[in-house]
Motif scaffolding. Structure first.
Motif, PDB file in Angstrom:
ATOM      1  N   GLY A   1       0.843  -1.377   0.036  1.00  0.00           N
ATOM      2  CA  GLY A   1      -0.022   0.173   0.043  1.00  0.00           C
ATOM      3  C   GLY A   1       0.834   1.395   0.149  1.00  0.00           C
ATOM      4  O   GLY A   1       0.643   2.374  -0.806  1.00  0.00           O
ATOM      5  N   PRO A   2       1.668   1.233   0.846  1.00  0.00           N
ATOM      6  CA  PRO A   2       2.699   2.699   0.789  1.00  0.00           C
ATOM      7  C   PRO A   2       3.454   2.927  -0.459  1.00  0.00           C
ATOM      8  O   PRO A   2       3.597   3.926  -0.812  1.00  0.00           O
ATOM      9  CB  PRO A   2       3.791   2.286   2.062  1.00  0.00           C
ATOM     10  CG  PRO A   2       2.835   1.497   2.959  1.00  0.00           C
ATOM     11  CD  PRO A   2       2.115   0.572   2.115  1.00  0.00           C
TER      12      PRO A   2
ATOM     13  N   THR B   1      -6.551   6.340   0.497  1.00  0.00           N
ATOM     14  CA  THR B   1      -7.172   6.590  -0.811  1.00  0.00           C
ATOM     15  C   THR B   1      -6.871   5.352  -1.833  1.00  0.00           C
ATOM     16  O   THR B   1      -7.580   5.171  -2.852  1.00  0.00           O
ATOM     17  CB  THR B   1      -6.568   7.878  -1.706  1.00  0.00           C
ATOM     18  OG1 THR B   1      -6.839   8.567  -0.590  1.00  0.00           O
ATOM     19  CG2 THR B   1      -7.146   8.096  -2.810  1.00  0.00           C
ATOM     20  N   VAL B   2      -5.489   4.519  -1.719  1.00  0.00           N
ATOM     21  CA  VAL B   2      -5.285   3.652  -2.455  1.00  0.00           C
ATOM     22  C   VAL B   2      -6.628   2.372  -2.044  1.00  0.00           C
ATOM     23  O   VAL B   2      -6.846   1.791  -3.127  1.00  0.00           O
ATOM     24  CB  VAL B   2      -4.027   3.024  -2.119  1.00  0.00           C
ATOM     25  CG1 VAL B   2      -3.595   1.476  -2.633  1.00  0.00           C
ATOM     26  CG2 VAL B   2      -2.804   3.909  -2.544  1.00  0.00           C
ATOM     27  N   ARG B   3      -6.708   2.239  -0.628  1.00  0.00           N
ATOM     28  CA  ARG B   3      -7.773   1.154  -0.638  1.00  0.00           C
ATOM     29  C   ARG B   3      -8.876   1.510  -1.268  1.00  0.00           C
ATOM     30  O   ARG B   3      -9.692   0.726  -1.781  1.00  0.00           O
ATOM     31  CB  ARG B   3      -7.693   0.982   0.925  1.00  0.00           C
ATOM     32  CG  ARG B   3      -6.869   0.369   1.746  1.00  0.00           C
ATOM     33  CD  ARG B   3      -7.055  -0.116   2.857  1.00  0.00           C
ATOM     34  NE  ARG B   3      -7.380   1.179   4.014  1.00  0.00           N
ATOM     35  CZ  ARG B   3      -6.507   1.593   4.786  1.00  0.00           C
ATOM     36  NH1 ARG B   3      -5.112   1.293   4.582  1.00  0.00           N
ATOM     37  NH2 ARG B   3      -6.956   2.763   5.437  1.00  0.00           N
TER      38      ARG B   3
ATOM     39  N   LEU C   1      -4.452  -8.594   3.918  1.00  0.00           N
ATOM     40  CA  LEU C   1      -4.797  -7.588   4.841  1.00  0.00           C
ATOM     41  C   LEU C   1      -3.698  -7.419   5.983  1.00  0.00           C
ATOM     42  O   LEU C   1      -3.982  -7.118   7.079  1.00  0.00           O
ATOM     43  CB  LEU C   1      -6.044  -8.270   5.362  1.00  0.00           C
ATOM     44  CG  LEU C   1      -7.467  -8.257   4.536  1.00  0.00           C
ATOM     45  CD1 LEU C   1      -8.689  -8.659   5.053  1.00  0.00           C
ATOM     46  CD2 LEU C   1      -7.404  -6.677   3.880  1.00  0.00           C
ATOM     47  N   GLY C   2      -2.599  -7.665   5.363  1.00  0.00           N
ATOM     48  CA  GLY C   2      -1.380  -7.563   6.426  1.00  0.00           C
ATOM     49  C   GLY C   2      -1.199  -6.179   6.966  1.00  0.00           C
ATOM     50  O   GLY C   2      -1.857  -5.169   6.282  1.00  0.00           O
ATOM     51  N   PRO C   3       0.106  -5.632   7.561  1.00  0.00           N
ATOM     52  CA  PRO C   3       0.171  -4.410   7.906  1.00  0.00           C
ATOM     53  C   PRO C   3       0.512  -3.540   6.772  1.00  0.00           C
ATOM     54  O   PRO C   3       0.297  -2.436   6.783  1.00  0.00           O
ATOM     55  CB  PRO C   3       1.315  -4.622   9.009  1.00  0.00           C
ATOM     56  CG  PRO C   3       1.722  -5.921   8.725  1.00  0.00           C
ATOM     57  CD  PRO C   3       0.626  -6.862   8.242  1.00  0.00           C
ATOM     58  N   THR C   4       1.158  -4.075   5.780  1.00  0.00           N
ATOM     59  CA  THR C   4       1.604  -3.289   4.643  1.00  0.00           C
ATOM     60  C   THR C   4       0.289  -3.271   3.549  1.00  0.00           C
ATOM     61  O   THR C   4       0.534  -2.338   2.845  1.00  0.00           O
ATOM     62  CB  THR C   4       2.682  -3.645   4.119  1.00  0.00           C
ATOM     63  OG1 THR C   4       2.755  -5.109   3.681  1.00  0.00           O
ATOM     64  CG2 THR C   4       4.081  -3.544   5.181  1.00  0.00           C
TER      65      THR C   4
END
Length: 332
Positions: free
Chosen positions: A23-24, A36-38, A55-58
């Motif tokens: 995600g980052p 916003t990515v999500r 669905l992990g931390p990243t």
């Protein structure tokens, strides 16, 4: 910041370039927040794009296989590369590919902008049939093995050796290498605890119904020597029954540029010459390969190679003499 529709297209393009994004990473590329990515990913999923979410931390994201092929986003260079590759696919040694490739090329050319169509048409490609029939690779095998290499997933497969013996393998697939006129898989064999070079036409992968490997992910190992192509070349050359050596009056680079066979090894002798180590099915074939270089050379071994070259030279001389006599008899 990109507008929403443009941002969605950019997000889809990024997802197509790598097996997985965090995600980052996506947020940084798009100049937006992870939240916003999500939201954008959910919009793509609502449009039936098969975006898989970790669905992990990243918050890892990957573009999976869906029920239908979604539109692909290609930049100019990618579109030209695909079109040219499709033109050459008829001689790629992949079963049933020629007709399929033509159909795909027709579809692609219909939607290419005129400027790109001109670039593609400017690259003339002719396919020459191989001198001998070679085993072809099934497209499904190429997709399954290539996907396992890309995704770094352990692959289970059935393999038929040169002598016809079959075996079950569990491997870490690292690289696909096209060498000569064949495809090879460079893999680390977990059962044998060693590297193996496997011919792709002898592989039957054990995969899921979608044609992709389902084994666990693995961390890539360092290929011996660091160069996958050179490693494969070192393993597949010299596998034919006849071994010959000659000293050629030219450097390694010039000989490599002129020689067509994959059954060759070259040693730089440091004086502007090189040693050529050839393997072949018979000395006659090796003699033709050496003569076709158009370079001066001396035979080192075996003696039978010299005999074959002498016979070839005599036949060529007779052919040249008969041609000269024909020209002399021809009326002016």
């Amino acid at each position: 910041m990109l507008e929403t529709s443009a941002r969605l297209l950019r997000l889809l393009s990024l997802l197509q370039t790598r097996p997985e994004w965090s995600g980052p990473e996506l947020a940084a590329r798009l100049g937006i927040s992870v939240r916003t990515v999500r939201r954008d990913v959910e919009k793509l999923r609502s449009l039936d794009y098969p975006v898989e979410v970790d669905l992990g931390p990243t918050g890892g994201y990957r573009l999976g296989a869906g029920a239908a092929l979604p539109p692909l986003l290609l930049d100019d260079e990618e579109a030209v590369a695909v079109a040219v590759s499709l033109q050459t696919a008829g001689g790629a040694g992949i079963a049933g590919l020629s007709e399929t490739a033509v159909g795909a090329l027709v579809k692609l050319e219909r939607i290419l902008p005129e400027r790109l169509r001109r670039r593609v048409s400017a690259i003339g490609v002719s396919t020459v049939a191989p001198l001998r029939a070679l085993p072809s690779v099934e497209p499904a095998t190429l997709v399954a093995v290539g996907g396992a290499c890309r995704d770094r997933r352990v692959l289970e497969l059935d393999y038929t050796a040169h002598d016809g013996a079959g075996s079950r393998r569990r491997v870490e697939p690292h690289h696909l290498v096209a060498w000569g006129r064949r495809w090879y898989l460079l893999a680390y064999d977990l059962g044998r605890d060693d590297w193996r070079t496997l011919r792709l036409d002898r592989i039957v992968p054990r995969v899921a119904p979608d044609g992709l490997a389902t084994g666990p992910r693995f961390t890539p190992r360092d290929v011996p020597g660091g160069d996958p192509a050179e490693y494969v070349a070192s393993k597949v050359r010299d596998v034919r029954p006849v071994r010959c050596r000659a000293r050629v009056h030219a450097g390694v680079d010039e000989v490599r540029a002129r020689i067509w066979t994959d059954q060759v090894g070259l040693d730089d002798l440091g004086d502007g010459t090189c040693r050529v180590r050839l393997a072949g099915d018979d000395v006659q074939g090796v003699a033709i390969t050496l003569a076709a270089l158009g370079l001066e050379f001396e035979v080192e071994e075996p003696a039978e190679l010299g005999v074959a070259l002498r016979g070839m030279g005599e036949r060529c001389a007779r052919a040249a003499d008969s041609s000269a006599r024909g020209v002399a008899r021809r009326p002016s």
